[in-house]
Design an enzyme around this catalytic site. Structure first.
Site, PDB file in Angstrom:
ATOM      1  N   GLU A 246       1.438  11.202  -5.268  1.00  0.00           N
ATOM      2  CA  GLU A 246       1.995  10.170  -5.702  1.00  0.00           C
ATOM      3  C   GLU A 246       2.559   9.559  -4.631  1.00  0.00           C
ATOM      4  OE1 GLU A 246       1.788   7.034  -7.233  1.00  0.00           O
ATOM      5  OE2 GLU A 246       0.419   8.585  -8.609  1.00  0.00           O
ATOM      6  N   ASP A 250       2.178   5.546  -2.679  1.00  0.00           N
ATOM      7  CA  ASP A 250       2.828   4.116  -3.320  1.00  0.00           C
ATOM      8  C   ASP A 250       3.286   3.720  -2.009  1.00  0.00           C
ATOM      9  OD1 ASP A 250       1.768   4.997  -5.296  1.00  0.00           O
ATOM     10  OD2 ASP A 250       4.421   5.369  -6.120  1.00  0.00           O
ATOM     11  N   SER A 454      -2.499   4.136 -10.314  1.00  0.00           N
ATOM     12  CA  SER A 454      -0.946   4.641  -9.350  1.00  0.00           C
ATOM     13  C   SER A 454      -1.065   3.737  -8.175  1.00  0.00           C
ATOM     14  CB  SER A 454      -0.920   5.920  -8.851  1.00  0.00           C
ATOM     15  OG  SER A 454      -0.488   6.636 -10.106  1.00  0.00           O
TER      16      SER A 454
END
Length: 530
Positions: A246, A250, A454
């Protein structure tokens, strides 16, 4: 009678009721001496009006009008200290007071029993956490002043909304730069002079991996800084399928698409207090970020009412200060993985102060930017699908009233009325999220393809930073401008409409829909419209 034995006049704290942890296996009394920290959220001096969200102000102006009053802050800190707690931090603008005390003292002051619990979930396996059930109370002197007490129960509050693609399942994949061309991000912009804040509830990044990734794209990457909140820290591991996936996704998506921006990553514990505190810290940072990207969430009914409200107010703070908060809408279709199988939306995406980001499946020629097809992301049961639907908690915002948001799952509005308007519709916008047509990134020394909504949140955060760079003015709450003057079935300026596919309970169609919102960006057209 000792101070610890003296009775405290307590009053109930509305919205603090907690159910038992899902998957609870065992619980036992906690050691009374165990140190426990909590965050107290205070009321505003004055209510924050909607018009303040589209006309950003500086932090001093905000604190003077919409922060906590000096009297309230002093009352809370002196009350906590008089009861034997340590005040770790107090901030009037953020309306937060952070306290620490022994478990026995915290239980007594906030009218609850704290246990040490063991629970099990399919995603986390077996884990331990501090646990409470029922409602909280607060000292009567603070009635109406303190609106939330967060962190006493430190069960995991959210999950990361990404999916690592199995190599055999990948049909095509894209670098962020290729997606910037496909979505026509404004040329001659790179986010210079802007800050993008990223919220993380675990994992970490390795600078060498970032350097390798960005150099492989032929660009100089952004400056990336880690900030710890409530004891959180940049703590990279060695599992691309874990929280590192994650974090790196990002940073690499936002950093590749806005390499001129500075990226600040806020690491906090995965608790209701940690999540709220991280967003509040980012919103009130100097300089104010152009965008805050959040790729973590949980079904909105898995939050206490007090935590949802405190989080929503932190997002409102961000908008009033000029930041646009982009939030992943979920990766489990219209049910959001809820056990009852009924439609649910993910929070914080369902907040009207968040730009909720849904997901698509994209087939495009990366060399030319030509799109062959783009549809709703839905890979069937267990394969992932974009979140989206209608909030059962937040009323429909005025700027969404004309686009045809359907009734909620039970046919009523967010207040339970069968005659009122529907609730807040999710998502607002979209971008590619299907891991089978996902993002090429690097995590823990490995090149992988990742999808999930995400990835859409940092993509939109980068676009916001580039638009702010070009216009020279913060965007704050972006939705009133995006939805301006459009009705059901109409395509919003600056978007390419997605009309094919479903996410389970909801079908895509012309104009806004509960699968991909207004559609995917045409960044150059959107800049011109704004």
């Amino acid at each position: 009678m000792t101070d610890a034995e003296k009775p405290i006049d307590l009053v109930p704290l509305a919205g603090s009721e907690r159910p038992e942890s899902p998957g609870l296996k065992a619980r036992a009394a906690i050691d009374p001496a165990t140190p426990v920290e909590a965050t107290l959220v205070l009321r505003r001096r004055e209510p924050l009006p909607d018009e303040a969200l589209s006309s950003p102000m500086n932090r001093a102006q905000f604190a003077k009008t919409y922060g906590a009053s000096d009297d309230d802050l002093n009352l809370v800190t002196t009350t906590m200290e008089s009861l034997g707690l340590t005040v770790l931090a107090a901030d009037a603008a953020e309306r937060r007071v952070r306290v620490r005390g022994a478990a026995s003292a915290m239980s007594r002051i906030f009218g609850t029993d704290l246990d040490q619990a063991t629970a099990e979930s399919r995603t986390r396996g077996t884990y331990e956490h501090r646990h409470r059930t029922g409602g909280l109370s607060i000292p009567a002197a603070l009635d109406g002043v303190v609106t939330a007490v967060l962190g006493l129960d430190d069960r995991p509050q959210a999950r990361a909304l990404f999916r690592v693609a199995l190599p055999r399942a990948v049909t095509t994949s894209y670098t962020p730069l290729e997606l910037g061309a496909i979505y026509r991000f404004p040329p001659e912009t790179d986010g210079s002079g802007q800050t993008i804040a990223i919220i993380e509830l675990g994992g970490g990044f390795v600078q060498q991996d970032l350097d390798t990734y960005f150099s492989g794209l032929g660009i100089t990457g952004p400056k990336v800084t880690a900030v710890g909140v409530d004891g959180g820290a940049n703590a990279p591991g060695s599992d691309p399928n874990g929280a590192d996936g994650e974090v790196m996704l990002d940073i690499e998506v936002a950093g590749a698409l806005a390499p001129g921006a500075e990226i600040v990553v806020y690491f906090a514990p995965n608790t209701d207090a940690g999540f709220v505190d991280a967003v509040s810290a980012a919103a009130h940072a100097t300089p104010t970020p152009a965008a805050i990207s959040i790729s973590w969430g949980q079904s909105e009914d898995a939050w206490t009412a007090q935590a949802r409200t405190a989080f929503d107010e932190a997002l409102a703070d961000a908008a009033a200060l000029g930041a646009t908060t982009t939030v992943a809408a979920g990766d489990d279709g219209s049910t959001d993985r809820a056990a009852d199988g009924k439609p649910h939306v993910d929070f914080p995406a369902s907040s009207p102060h968040a730009l909720a980001c849904g997901g698509t499946r994209l087939a495009a020629d990366a060399s030319t930017g030509t799109v062959q097809s783009e549809t709703v992301w839905n890979n069937g049961s267990g394969g992932g699908a974009t979140g989206g639907g209608v909030s059962a908690t937040f009323p429909q915002p005025s700027w969404q009233s004309r686009v045809g948001v359907p009734a909620g799952a039970d046919g009523t509005d967010a207040g339970g009325s069968a005659n009122g308007p529907s609730g807040r519709g999710v998502p607002d916008v979209a971008g590619v999220a299907d891991p089978q047509t996902g993002y090429r990134v690097r995590v823990d020394g490995k090149d992988v393809v990742i999808g999930g909504t995400s990835a859409v949140s940092p993509l939109w955060a980068a676009l916001v930073a580039r638009i702010v760079q070009s216009t020279g003015k913060p965007l704050g709450l972006l939705q009133p401008a995006l939805y301006d003057s459009i009705s059901a079935g109409q395509v919003a300026t600056g978007f390419r409409d997605i009309t094919t596919g479903d996410n389970g309970a909801f079908q895509a169609g012309p104009g806004w829909d509960p699968c991909t919102g207004l559609g995917v960006p045409d960044g150059t057209a959107l800049l011109a419209a704004l």
